[in-house]
Scaffold this motif. Structure first.
Motif, PDB file in Angstrom:
ATOM      1  N   SER A   5     -12.059  42.020  10.406  1.00  0.00           N
ATOM      2  CA  SER A   5     -12.178  40.404  10.291  1.00  0.00           C
ATOM      3  C   SER A   5     -12.797  40.174  12.366  1.00  0.00           C
ATOM      4  CB  SER A   5     -10.520  39.504  10.255  1.00  0.00           C
ATOM      5  OG  SER A   5     -11.336  38.696  10.254  1.00  0.00           O
ATOM      6  N   SER A   6     -12.135  40.825  12.730  1.00  0.00           N
ATOM      7  CA  SER A   6     -12.416  40.870  13.877  1.00  0.00           C
ATOM      8  C   SER A   6     -13.851  41.414  15.018  1.00  0.00           C
ATOM      9  CB  SER A   6     -11.308  41.270  15.942  1.00  0.00           C
ATOM     10  OG  SER A   6     -10.970  42.518  15.856  1.00  0.00           O
ATOM     11  N   LYS A   7     -14.388  42.175  14.225  1.00  0.00           N
ATOM     12  CA  LYS A   7     -15.451  42.869  14.009  1.00  0.00           C
ATOM     13  C   LYS A   7     -16.592  41.364  13.528  1.00  0.00           C
ATOM     14  CE  LYS A   7     -17.490  46.948  13.759  1.00  0.00           C
ATOM     15  NZ  LYS A   7     -17.857  48.030  13.444  1.00  0.00           N
ATOM     16  N   ARG A   8     -16.214  41.404  12.706  1.00  0.00           N
ATOM     17  CA  ARG A   8     -16.763  40.036  11.753  1.00  0.00           C
ATOM     18  C   ARG A   8     -17.492  39.134  12.844  1.00  0.00           C
ATOM     19  NH1 ARG A   8     -15.797  38.874   5.329  1.00  0.00           N
ATOM     20  NH2 ARG A   8     -16.871  41.077   5.792  1.00  0.00           N
ATOM     21  N   ILE A   9     -15.928  38.592  13.166  1.00  0.00           N
ATOM     22  CA  ILE A   9     -16.353  36.985  14.344  1.00  0.00           C
ATOM     23  C   ILE A   9     -16.859  37.802  15.388  1.00  0.00           C
ATOM     24  CG2 ILE A   9     -15.047  35.786  15.724  1.00  0.00           C
ATOM     25  CD1 ILE A   9     -12.802  35.944  13.660  1.00  0.00           C
ATOM     26  N   THR A  10     -16.291  38.725  15.615  1.00  0.00           N
ATOM     27  CA  THR A  10     -18.279  38.833  17.450  1.00  0.00           C
ATOM     28  C   THR A  10     -19.227  39.166  17.236  1.00  0.00           C
ATOM     29  OG1 THR A  10     -15.538  40.791  17.721  1.00  0.00           O
ATOM     30  CG2 THR A  10     -17.691  40.678  19.531  1.00  0.00           C
TER      31      THR A  10
END
Length: 153
Positions: A5-10
């Motif tokens: 999820s954080s990789k997708r947001i980044t």
């Protein structure tokens, strides 16, 4: 799961920043074809349509604006080898006047007469939009400057 999820947001944020950067780059590389003339810098430049307003011959170029009592402006591009603005404008027959104790008293500019003795109007001389502290016949020409005569009362 939290890592994905954080990789997708980044990734999404980086893509948006890239899109914004590309948009600013495209806008910054655009051409400005405006014929807008402004009085605050070396602005009064003659447009392609006003080629008749290019007067004189010489190595030095300056811009000259005439503003009549109704606020109508006429712009010229002057080319000269003369030393002073007054000599250059006399050479191309844009000004006429009388010699006085303080130098040339300009009464006619571009065929328009302003005579304080007749109607309390006079030609005020400006350099790059600022009221000149020197007379037109004692003002040394500076390349690219804008000199202006305005009818004032």
């Amino acid at each position: 799961m939290k890592f994905k999820s954080s990789k997708r947001i980044t990734s999404w944020l980086l893509c948006m920043m890239l899109i914004v950067a590309m948009a600013f780059s495209a806008i910054g590389c655009g051409t400005n074809n405006s014929n807008d003339v402004s009085q605050t810098s070396t602005e009064s430049q003659v447009t392609e349509e006003n080629k008749d307003s290019i007067l004189g011959e010489g190595q030095t170029t300056f811009f000259f604006t005439v503003e009549d009592k109704d606020g109508n402006s006429t712009n010229f591009e002057i080319h000269t080898d003369k030393e002073t603005v007054g000599d250059a404008l006399l050479e191309v027959d844009l000004i006429a006047g009388e010699e006085g104790e303080y130098g040339l008293y300009v009464k006619t500019v571009n065929g328009i007469t302003a005579d304080y003795d007749v109607d309390q109007t006079y030609w005020a001389f400006y350099i790059n939009g600022e009221y000149a502290s020197t007379g037109v016949d004692s003002t040394t020409i500076e390349e690219g400057m804008t000199y202006t005569f305005k009818v004032e009362q």
